[in-house]
Design a protein around this motif. Sequence first.
Motif, PDB file in Angstrom:
ATOM      1  N   ARG A   1       0.839  -1.184   0.076  1.00  9.94           N
ATOM      2  CA  ARG A   1      -0.286  -0.029  -0.223  1.00  9.94           C
ATOM      3  C   ARG A   1       0.758   1.340  -0.158  1.00  9.94           C
ATOM      4  O   ARG A   1       0.565   2.316  -0.747  1.00  9.94           O
ATOM      5  CB  ARG A   1      -0.926   0.080   1.217  1.00  9.94           C
TER       6      ARG A   1
ATOM      7  N   GLU B   1      -2.480  -0.272   6.713  1.00 11.09           N
ATOM      8  CA  GLU B   1      -3.943   0.318   6.393  1.00 11.09           C
ATOM      9  C   GLU B   1      -4.023   1.856   6.489  1.00 11.09           C
ATOM     10  O   GLU B   1      -4.780   2.462   5.681  1.00 11.09           O
ATOM     11  CB  GLU B   1      -4.903  -0.552   7.310  1.00 11.09           C
ATOM     12  N   ASP B   2      -3.418   2.218   7.673  1.00 13.98           N
ATOM     13  CA  ASP B   2      -3.782   3.751   8.010  1.00 13.98           C
ATOM     14  C   ASP B   2      -3.009   4.631   7.250  1.00 13.98           C
ATOM     15  O   ASP B   2      -1.775   4.327   7.009  1.00 13.98           O
ATOM     16  CB  ASP B   2      -3.374   4.034   9.714  1.00 13.98           C
TER      17      ASP B   2
ATOM     18  N   PRO C   1      -4.917   4.635   1.545  1.00 13.65           N
ATOM     19  CA  PRO C   1      -6.309   4.014   1.271  1.00 13.65           C
ATOM     20  C   PRO C   1      -6.204   2.964  -0.002  1.00 13.65           C
ATOM     21  O   PRO C   1      -5.331   3.208  -0.758  1.00 13.65           O
ATOM     22  CB  PRO C   1      -7.090   5.237   0.950  1.00 13.65           C
ATOM     23  N   PRO C   2      -7.236   2.173  -0.218  1.00 11.62           N
ATOM     24  CA  PRO C   2      -6.806   1.168  -1.237  1.00 11.62           C
ATOM     25  C   PRO C   2      -7.489   1.397  -2.551  1.00 11.62           C
ATOM     26  O   PRO C   2      -7.425   0.857  -3.549  1.00 11.62           O
ATOM     27  CB  PRO C   2      -7.999  -0.041  -0.729  1.00 11.62           C
TER      28      PRO C   2
ATOM     29  N   HIS D   1      -6.491  -6.708   2.023  1.00 12.73           N
ATOM     30  CA  HIS D   1      -6.278  -6.440   3.613  1.00 12.73           C
ATOM     31  C   HIS D   1      -7.041  -5.157   4.127  1.00 12.73           C
ATOM     32  O   HIS D   1      -6.855  -4.207   3.703  1.00 12.73           O
ATOM     33  CB  HIS D   1      -4.878  -6.179   4.091  1.00 12.73           C
ATOM     34  N   ALA D   2      -8.072  -5.607   5.141  1.00 14.70           N
ATOM     35  CA  ALA D   2      -8.667  -4.319   5.738  1.00 14.70           C
ATOM     36  C   ALA D   2      -9.435  -4.758   6.999  1.00 14.70           C
ATOM     37  O   ALA D   2      -9.728  -6.055   7.098  1.00 14.70           O
ATOM     38  CB  ALA D   2      -9.963  -3.965   4.827  1.00 14.70           C
TER      39      ALA D   2
ATOM     40  N   GLU E   1      -8.042  -4.990  10.024  1.00 11.91           N
ATOM     41  CA  GLU E   1      -7.205  -5.553  10.892  1.00 11.91           C
ATOM     42  C   GLU E   1      -6.610  -4.667  11.884  1.00 11.91           C
ATOM     43  O   GLU E   1      -6.899  -4.489  12.942  1.00 11.91           O
ATOM     44  CB  GLU E   1      -5.881  -6.335  10.091  1.00 11.91           C
TER      45      GLU E   1
ATOM     46  N   ALA F   1      -6.906  -1.236  11.302  1.00 13.27           N
ATOM     47  CA  ALA F   1      -7.764  -0.036  11.006  1.00 13.27           C
ATOM     48  C   ALA F   1      -9.222  -0.628  11.132  1.00 13.27           C
ATOM     49  O   ALA F   1      -9.266  -1.901  11.010  1.00 13.27           O
ATOM     50  CB  ALA F   1      -7.529   0.679   9.828  1.00 13.27           C
TER      51      ALA F   1
ATOM     52  N   SER G   1     -11.786   1.591   7.143  1.00 12.28           N
ATOM     53  CA  SER G   1     -10.999   0.646   6.260  1.00 12.28           C
ATOM     54  C   SER G   1     -11.676  -0.209   5.511  1.00 12.28           C
ATOM     55  O   SER G   1     -11.586  -0.691   4.058  1.00 12.28           O
ATOM     56  CB  SER G   1      -9.706  -0.017   7.035  1.00 12.28           C
TER      57      SER G   1
ATOM     58  N   ALA H   1     -12.244  -0.571   1.351  1.00  7.47           N
ATOM     59  CA  ALA H   1     -11.727  -1.545   0.610  1.00  7.47           C
ATOM     60  C   ALA H   1     -12.902  -1.965  -0.301  1.00  7.47           C
ATOM     61  O   ALA H   1     -12.598  -2.633  -1.553  1.00  7.47           O
ATOM     62  CB  ALA H   1     -11.340  -2.850   1.394  1.00  7.47           C
TER      63      ALA H   1
END
Length: 358
Positions: free
Chosen positions: A154, A183-184, A187-188, A208-209, A211, A213, A217, A221
Amino acid sequence: MSSVPDADSLRRAPKVLLHDHLDGGLRPQTVLELADESGYRGLPADDADALGRWFRQAADSGSLERYLETFAHTVGVMQRPEAIRRVARECALDLAADGVVYAEVRMAPELLTSRGTPIEEVVEAILDGFARGSADAAAAGTPITVGSLLCAMRQNDRWDEVAALVVRYRDAGVVGFDLAGPEDGFPPDRHPSAIALLDREGAHRTIHAGEAAGIGSIVAALDGAHAERLGHGVRIADEVAADGSLGPVAKRVREEQVPLEVAPSSNVQTGAYPSLAEHPVDRLHRLGFAVTLNTDNRLMSGVSATGELADVVATFGWGWDDVQTVTERALAAAFVPEAERARLLRDVVRPGFAALRS
């Protein structure tokens, strides 16, 4: 037969694994040998047992950041095609020996290019290793099908490249795309062109989302990256009230039966939950969410697919119906052609459970 499956019968049960990282599942002895072959320095132990213990203890810190530091060593010894090939072959063999009949194993190929291996060669070495391991497993009487998920990191800017590799190699064993890393702040949909390419080509993706965050999140996703599955996704429990009522995102995830790739031991290690008993895996399963059970990183967590199932069964009193449900749910969510899914269900999964129940 006992209504509560024991570890031996769970080992023999056909299992489906959707969330397992290639660089998180090396054999400790292999780490030592690859380090020696490549001149990699700095391993914290020089025998396999001690090294395996170090990985588990370093990962068992309650911090996702500290947990991720352990990957510096595994990635460090995987920088040559022959090393990648060996690790992938052994991964397939180890999963097959544990009773896994279908697995999707993920890796960020960009992490294995720091010593000059072209990213295409990385992908080809992964696929070749899985093919060799699957052939050897079949010859040993433990057949397994392994698909590869390619991760883009990411925080890096190689999303378009990785998405193109997913499309290029999807007839050779790559089954989908993933986003891994922090994650933080990342953004995806940060690189919309990569998502657009996957959309145009009809390529599968799991993100991945949920977890490290929370709900935001998960929404990003689903809406930003058009995730078909959620890697971890357990923070959807943030919207589940004590009486079982659901917030709007949780309601959507349950109604749409978005598969959750839940890895309880990993979540406890990274501090998402203080213990397995307090982990929401059972609650989400009972409420009808599309829960699947996964290993995440077998080396760091010191787990196997069998062990993860056995711990959940023992902690929450799951019976064979629960185990078979999460297995068939994982197969239904797998990025596999429909004919192969039907074959595995008809010829492998259901007969395997029927034999254990008889």
